[in-house]
Motif scaffolding. Sequence first.
Motif, PDB file in Angstrom:
ATOM      1  N   GLN A  56       0.805  -1.227   0.000  1.00 29.56           N
ATOM      2  CA  GLN A  56       0.000   0.000   0.000  1.00 29.56           C
ATOM      3  C   GLN A  56       0.836   1.276   0.000  1.00 29.56           C
ATOM      4  O   GLN A  56       0.334   2.346  -0.305  1.00 29.56           O
TER       5      GLN A  56
ATOM      6  N   CYS B 182     -10.503  -0.352   4.256  1.00 34.29           N
ATOM      7  CA  CYS B 182      -9.099  -0.371   3.836  1.00 34.29           C
ATOM      8  C   CYS B 182      -8.626   1.058   3.608  1.00 34.29           C
ATOM      9  O   CYS B 182      -9.349   1.858   3.018  1.00 34.29           O
ATOM     10  N   LEU B 183      -7.423   1.362   4.069  1.00 36.82           N
ATOM     11  CA  LEU B 183      -6.885   2.720   3.876  1.00 36.82           C
ATOM     12  C   LEU B 183      -6.700   3.054   2.395  1.00 36.82           C
ATOM     13  O   LEU B 183      -6.654   4.222   2.029  1.00 36.82           O
TER      14      LEU B 183
ATOM     15  N   HIS C 131      -6.592  -9.879   5.665  1.00 38.44           N
ATOM     16  CA  HIS C 131      -6.774  -8.725   4.779  1.00 38.44           C
ATOM     17  C   HIS C 131      -5.411  -8.184   4.320  1.00 38.44           C
ATOM     18  O   HIS C 131      -5.195  -7.949   3.135  1.00 38.44           O
ATOM     19  N   GLU C 132      -4.502  -8.031   5.267  1.00 39.29           N
ATOM     20  CA  GLU C 132      -3.179  -7.467   4.932  1.00 39.29           C
ATOM     21  C   GLU C 132      -2.356  -8.448   4.097  1.00 39.29           C
ATOM     22  O   GLU C 132      -1.625  -8.037   3.196  1.00 39.29           O
TER      23      GLU C 132
ATOM     24  N   HIS D 274      -3.121  -8.134   0.520  1.00 39.05           N
ATOM     25  CA  HIS D 274      -2.454  -7.001  -0.140  1.00 39.05           C
ATOM     26  C   HIS D 274      -1.112  -7.432  -0.734  1.00 39.05           C
ATOM     27  O   HIS D 274      -0.733  -6.994  -1.820  1.00 39.05           O
TER      28      HIS D 274
HETATM   29 NI    NI Z   1      -6.311  -2.791   3.147  1.00 38.07          NI
END
Ligand code: NI
Length: 169
Positions: A51, A92-93, A134-135, A138
Amino acid sequence: MALLPILCYPDPKLHQVARPVQQVDARIEKLIADMLDTMYDAKGVGLAATQVDVHERLIVIDISEQRDRPLVLINPKLGWTSAEKRVNEEGCLSVPGIYDGVERFDAIEVLALDRDGVSRTVEADGMLAVCIQHEMDHLLGKVFVEYLSPLKRNRIRTKMLKLQRGERD
Ligand code: NI
């Protein structure tokens, strides 16, 4: 303290697959510190290196209320997973303002290096398990909206592009 710019969906760089961290050295220590600063500043509970446009297998998480219990996972690998799965609301950011349900394992075991380069096994359930899954997605180039229907995903895509151009709905 250094804040790193966070990539926003649908930036194609979010779909790059991360490679393993070769060595936990000063560069990685600095990246961890900057990612934690960035995550806390953005009031997120997790952040993957992907990210912040660094395509190496590293994630930081803190689900504590006091925001003082950082968890750093380097080269995380999923071990045992529960038979049970559950749908949880995720955000999510990289997809600001969007929350939707995603099915994840209820409980997991993850093998990873910690920030000192020491190999550890982390057992997680509840919100921590969701966050880790979740991470870890990514790092595989996967954003949670990809679990949603094509219709929803397209709406989100359009909304994000508008947001990035500074338009309102
Ligand atoms: Ni995320």
